[in-house]
Scaffold this motif. Structure first.
Motif, mmCIF file in Angstrom:
data_model
loop_
_atom_site.group_PDB
_atom_site.id
_atom_site.type_symbol
_atom_site.label_atom_id
_atom_site.label_comp_id
_atom_site.label_asym_id
_atom_site.label_seq_id
_atom_site.Cartn_x
_atom_site.Cartn_y
_atom_site.Cartn_z
ATOM 1 N N ILE A 187 0.849 -1.191 0.000
ATOM 2 C CA ILE A 187 0.000 0.000 0.000
ATOM 3 C C ILE A 187 0.886 1.244 0.000
ATOM 4 C CG2 ILE A 187 -1.595 1.342 1.438
ATOM 5 C CD1 ILE A 187 -2.876 -1.330 2.223
ATOM 6 N N VAL A 188 0.593 2.131 -0.920
ATOM 7 C CA VAL A 188 1.300 3.422 -0.977
ATOM 8 C C VAL A 188 0.213 4.489 -0.890
ATOM 9 C CG1 VAL A 188 2.825 4.911 -2.314
ATOM 10 C CG2 VAL A 188 3.134 2.423 -2.386
ATOM 11 N N ALA A 189 0.025 5.055 0.297
ATOM 12 C CA ALA A 189 -1.109 5.940 0.558
ATOM 13 C C ALA A 189 -0.622 7.311 1.014
ATOM 14 C CB ALA A 189 -2.023 5.328 1.631
ATOM 15 N N PRO A 190 -0.741 8.345 0.159
ATOM 16 C CA PRO A 190 -0.356 9.683 0.585
ATOM 17 C C PRO A 190 -1.277 10.172 1.713
ATOM 18 C CG PRO A 190 -0.684 9.559 -1.804
ATOM 19 C CD PRO A 190 -1.203 8.302 -1.221
ATOM 20 N N PRO A 191 -0.818 11.018 2.624
ATOM 21 C CA PRO A 191 0.524 11.622 2.624
ATOM 22 C C PRO A 191 1.591 10.793 3.332
ATOM 23 C CG PRO A 191 -0.808 12.615 4.339
ATOM 24 C CD PRO A 191 -1.695 11.619 3.646
ATOM 25 N N ASP A 192 1.174 9.683 4.009
ATOM 26 C CA ASP A 192 2.201 8.856 4.664
ATOM 27 C C ASP A 192 3.133 8.230 3.634
ATOM 28 O OD1 ASP A 192 1.141 9.487 7.068
ATOM 29 O OD2 ASP A 192 0.707 7.446 7.706
ATOM 30 N N ARG A 267 -13.160 -4.652 0.986
ATOM 31 C CA ARG A 267 -12.468 -4.117 2.162
ATOM 32 C C ARG A 267 -11.192 -3.373 1.767
ATOM 33 N NH1 ARG A 267 -12.099 -9.724 5.285
ATOM 34 N NH2 ARG A 267 -11.578 -10.264 3.126
ATOM 35 N N LEU A 268 -10.746 -3.574 0.510
ATOM 36 C CA LEU A 268 -9.507 -2.928 0.062
ATOM 37 C C LEU A 268 -9.772 -1.699 -0.816
ATOM 38 C CD1 LEU A 268 -7.372 -6.106 -0.731
ATOM 39 C CD2 LEU A 268 -7.345 -4.703 1.319
ATOM 40 N N MET A 269 -11.081 -1.342 -0.975
ATOM 41 C CA MET A 269 -11.437 -0.218 -1.853
ATOM 42 C C MET A 269 -10.768 1.087 -1.417
ATOM 43 S SD MET A 269 -13.382 -0.849 -4.481
ATOM 44 C CE MET A 269 -14.409 0.579 -4.859
ATOM 45 N N THR A 270 -10.794 1.356 -0.123
ATOM 46 C CA THR A 270 -10.204 2.611 0.368
ATOM 47 C C THR A 270 -8.711 2.644 0.070
ATOM 48 O OG1 THR A 270 -11.849 2.643 2.108
ATOM 49 C CG2 THR A 270 -9.970 4.101 2.397
ATOM 50 N N ALA A 271 -8.038 1.528 0.362
ATOM 51 C CA ALA A 271 -6.598 1.454 0.101
ATOM 52 C C ALA A 271 -6.314 1.621 -1.391
ATOM 53 C CB ALA A 271 -6.038 0.122 0.606
ATOM 54 N N ALA A 272 -7.150 1.021 -2.241
ATOM 55 C CA ALA A 272 -6.968 1.150 -3.694
ATOM 56 C C ALA A 272 -7.105 2.614 -4.099
ATOM 57 C CB ALA A 272 -7.990 0.285 -4.425
ATOM 58 N N GLY A 273 -8.067 3.309 -3.486
ATOM 59 C CA GLY A 273 -8.250 4.735 -3.768
ATOM 60 C C GLY A 273 -7.005 5.535 -3.448
ATOM 61 N N TYR A 274 -6.367 5.204 -2.329
ATOM 62 C CA TYR A 274 -5.146 5.931 -1.957
ATOM 63 C C TYR A 274 -3.982 5.575 -2.883
ATOM 64 C CZ TYR A 274 -7.075 8.341 2.024
ATOM 65 O OH TYR A 274 -7.810 9.200 2.799
ATOM 66 N N SER A 275 -3.959 4.326 -3.382
ATOM 67 C CA SER A 275 -2.914 3.970 -4.356
ATOM 68 C C SER A 275 -3.079 4.766 -5.646
ATOM 69 C CB SER A 275 -2.969 2.465 -4.683
ATOM 70 O OG SER A 275 -2.275 1.742 -3.712
ATOM 71 N N ASP A 292 -8.267 20.524 -9.537
ATOM 72 C CA ASP A 292 -8.495 21.847 -8.958
ATOM 73 C C ASP A 292 -7.919 21.858 -7.559
ATOM 74 O OD1 ASP A 292 -9.921 22.697 -11.253
ATOM 75 O OD2 ASP A 292 -11.649 21.539 -10.552
ATOM 76 N N GLY A 293 -6.950 22.700 -7.321
ATOM 77 C CA GLY A 293 -6.313 22.760 -6.002
ATOM 78 C C GLY A 293 -5.301 21.642 -5.846
ATOM 79 N N ASP A 294 -5.081 21.234 -4.576
ATOM 80 C CA ASP A 294 -4.095 20.184 -4.301
ATOM 81 C C ASP A 294 -4.635 18.824 -4.736
ATOM 82 O OD1 ASP A 294 -2.273 21.953 -2.988
ATOM 83 O OD2 ASP A 294 -3.620 21.954 -1.251
ATOM 84 N N PRO A 295 -3.746 17.889 -5.109
ATOM 85 C CA PRO A 295 -4.214 16.538 -5.422
ATOM 86 C C PRO A 295 -4.618 15.800 -4.139
ATOM 87 C CG PRO A 295 -1.818 16.680 -5.664
ATOM 88 C CD PRO A 295 -2.305 18.054 -5.310
ATOM 89 N N VAL A 296 -5.919 15.642 -3.943
ATOM 90 C CA VAL A 296 -6.431 15.014 -2.713
ATOM 91 C C VAL A 296 -7.412 13.899 -3.086
ATOM 92 C CG1 VAL A 296 -6.094 17.018 -1.220
ATOM 93 C CG2 VAL A 296 -8.223 16.795 -2.513
ATOM 94 N N ILE A 297 -7.783 13.106 -2.086
ATOM 95 C CA ILE A 297 -8.583 11.898 -2.307
ATOM 96 C C ILE A 297 -9.961 12.249 -2.898
ATOM 97 C CG2 ILE A 297 -9.530 11.780 0.066
ATOM 98 C CD1 ILE A 297 -8.180 8.728 -1.857
ATOM 99 N N GLY A 298 -10.494 13.419 -2.543
ATOM 100 C CA GLY A 298 -11.828 13.792 -3.025
ATOM 101 C C GLY A 298 -11.834 14.566 -4.335
ATOM 102 N N GLY A 299 -10.668 14.742 -4.969
ATOM 103 C CA GLY A 299 -10.556 15.596 -6.141
ATOM 104 C C GLY A 299 -11.048 14.951 -7.424
ATOM 105 N N THR A 300 -11.230 15.789 -8.438
ATOM 106 C CA THR A 300 -11.526 15.329 -9.800
ATOM 107 C C THR A 300 -10.302 15.622 -10.658
ATOM 108 O OG1 THR A 300 -13.882 15.721 -9.517
ATOM 109 C CG2 THR A 300 -13.071 15.639 -11.787
ATOM 110 N N TYR A 301 -9.964 14.662 -11.536
ATOM 111 C CA TYR A 301 -8.710 14.731 -12.278
ATOM 112 C C TYR A 301 -8.964 14.664 -13.776
ATOM 113 C CZ TYR A 301 -6.701 14.027 -7.696
ATOM 114 O OH TYR A 301 -6.371 14.199 -6.380
ATOM 115 N N ARG A 302 -8.106 15.340 -14.532
ATOM 116 C CA ARG A 302 -8.235 15.331 -15.993
ATOM 117 C C ARG A 302 -6.841 15.383 -16.618
ATOM 118 N NH1 ARG A 302 -9.551 20.122 -13.751
ATOM 119 N NH2 ARG A 302 -8.227 21.870 -14.358
ATOM 120 N N LEU A 303 -6.766 14.918 -17.857
ATOM 121 C CA LEU A 303 -5.495 15.004 -18.584
ATOM 122 C C LEU A 303 -5.187 16.463 -18.885
ATOM 123 C CD1 LEU A 303 -5.559 12.121 -21.241
ATOM 124 C CD2 LEU A 303 -4.504 12.137 -18.974
ATOM 125 N N VAL A 304 -3.890 16.791 -18.915
ATOM 126 C CA VAL A 304 -3.480 18.146 -19.300
ATOM 127 C C VAL A 304 -3.462 18.229 -20.822
ATOM 128 C CG1 VAL A 304 -1.537 19.759 -19.310
ATOM 129 C CG2 VAL A 304 -2.163 18.560 -17.208
#
Ligand code: ZN
Length: 304
Positions: A187-192, A267-275, A292-304
Motif C-alpha cells: 500500500i502506498v497511501a499519501p501523505p504517509d 475491504r480494500l477499496m479505500t486502500a486502492a483509492g489511496y494507491s 483543482d487545487g491540491d491533489p487530494v482523495i476527493g478531487g476530480t482529475y483530468r489530462l493536461v
C-alpha cells in the motif's frame, strides 16, 4: 486490471507462535493478526544465534511478545531492528525492550512523506505508531552488527517515509519489511506514502546484490530483484490504466478505482483509492494530469 501480472506466492503454511528456522541464522515467528492488509499476520525475524537481533516485534500483542521471548530463551537479544512505524510492526518493541534491555534501531519516528494539505482530513487507515522512538536512528549505509551477523541499512521510503530495509550482504539476504511482499503489492497511501519514493526504492533494491527477501508478511521471495522488476512494471501499467481512463474524460478517484481494480475485495477499496491518489500525485507533479487545487482523495482529475 487485476494483479495477475505479478508472480505472487500465497503459500505460507507457518502457524502463529511457531518458531521456524527459515535459513541458518534466520528464524521467523508469525503473529496471530491476520487481515486483508496483513495476510496471515506480521512475521517477526530472529537473526543470529546466541546473541541475536529481533526484526519487527509486531503489533501490541502480548502473546506474540511471549512467543518471541520463548523462542530466544537462553539467548541474549542485543538488538531490536524496526523496518517502519506501522501499528502491525513496531508497537511490541516496548515489550521486547523491557524484557531484554536491547537497543532499538530504526530510521526514526513516524512522519508523513509530505505535509498534509489544508483540505485533507487525517487518514484513519494509515495505522501509524506515533509513540515509537528508536534508541539509535539509522541512515543509509549504517551497519548494525552482532555476533555472527551484520545488517546494512537500506533506505526504502514509499510505503512509509521512514521505511528501511536491512541487508545481510554476506548472506545475500535482505529484510524488506512491507516495501516488497510476495503475497501482494504494497500500500502506498499519501501523505504517509509516496509513489515517487516507492518507485525509486524499488530501483534501489533491484540494483543491489541481495537475492533472498524476507518480508513483513507472507513467504520469502527467492529471486528478489526479478520480483521487484515485476512490481515496477505493474505500477507502470497501473499508471497507464489511469491515463487511459482519464483519456475518456475527467474522473474522480472512486470512478477510476472501479474502472481499474476489477473484482477487488471491497475491504480494500479505500486502500486502492489511496494507491490511485499516489499515482495521481506523481502525474500532477509531472504536469501530465491536472486537478483543482491540491491533489487530494476527493478531487476530480483530468489530462493536461
Ligand atoms: Zn506497513
Amino acid at each position: 486490471m487485476a494483479d495477475d501480472d505479478i508472480p505472487f506466492n500465497r503459500n505460507f503454511p507457518l502457524k502463529p507462535g511457531v518458531v521456524e528456522e527459515a535459513r541458518p541464522g534466520v528464524r521467523r515467528v508469525l503473529c496471530d493478526n491476520p487481515s486483508p492488509f496483513t495476510f496471515s499476520g506480521t512475521v517477526s525475524y530472529i537473526v543470529g544465534k546466541g546473541k541475536v537481533a529481533i526484526i519487527d516485534p509486531g503489533p501490541d500483542n502480548e502473546a506474540h511478545a511471549s512467543a518471541l521471548l520463548e523462542a530466544v530463551r537462553g539467548e541474549t537479544v542485543t538488538h531490536i531492528v524496526v523496518t517502519h512505524t506501522h501499528r502491525d510492526h513496531s508497537p511490541n518493541t516496548a515489550r521486547i525492550k523491557a524484557a531484554t534491555g536491547a537497543t532499538v534501531y530504526a530510521e526514526g519516528p513516524h512522519r508523513a512523506s509530505r505535509p498534509r494539505y489544508e483540505s485533507e482530513k487525517h487518514n484513519p487507515e494509515s495505522g501509524a505508531d506515533r509513540e515509537f522512538r528508536p534508541d539509535v536512528q539509522v541512515k543509509s549505509g549504517d551497519i548494525i552488527e552482532g555476533a555472527g551477523w551484520k545488517l546494512e541499512a537500506v533506505p526504502t521510503p514509499g510505503h512509509t517515509a521512514n521505511h528501511m530495509a536491512f541487508a545481510w550482504d554476506a548472506r545475500k539476504i535482505s529484510f524488506v519489511g512491507d516495501h516488497v511482499m510476495g503475497w501482494s503489492t504494497s500500500i502506498v497511501a499519501p501523505p504517509d506514502g509516496s509513489m515517487v519514493d516507492y518507485m525509486a526504492s524499488l530501483d534501489r533494491l533491484a540494483g543491489r546484490g541481495e537475492e533472498l527477501y524476507f518480508s513483513g508478511h507472507g513467504p520469502e521471495i527467492p529471486d528478489g530483484p526479478r520480483y521487484v522488476r515485476f512490481l515496477i512494471r505493474h505500477r507502470q501499467a497501473r499508471e497507464a490504466s489511469i491515463l487511459h481512463r482519464l483519456a475518456k474524460g475527467a474522473a474522480d478517484i472512486p470512478t477510476m478505482v472501479r474502472a481499474i481494480y476489477i473484482g477487488i475485495d471491497p475491504r480494500l477499496m479505500t486502500a486502492a483509492g489511496y494507491s490511485v491518489l499516489a499515482h495521481l500525485e506523481d502525474l500532477v507533479a509531472r504536469g501530465m494530469v491536472a486537478t483543482d487545487g491540491d491533489p487530494v482523495i476527493g478531487g476530480t482529475y483530468r489530462l493536461v
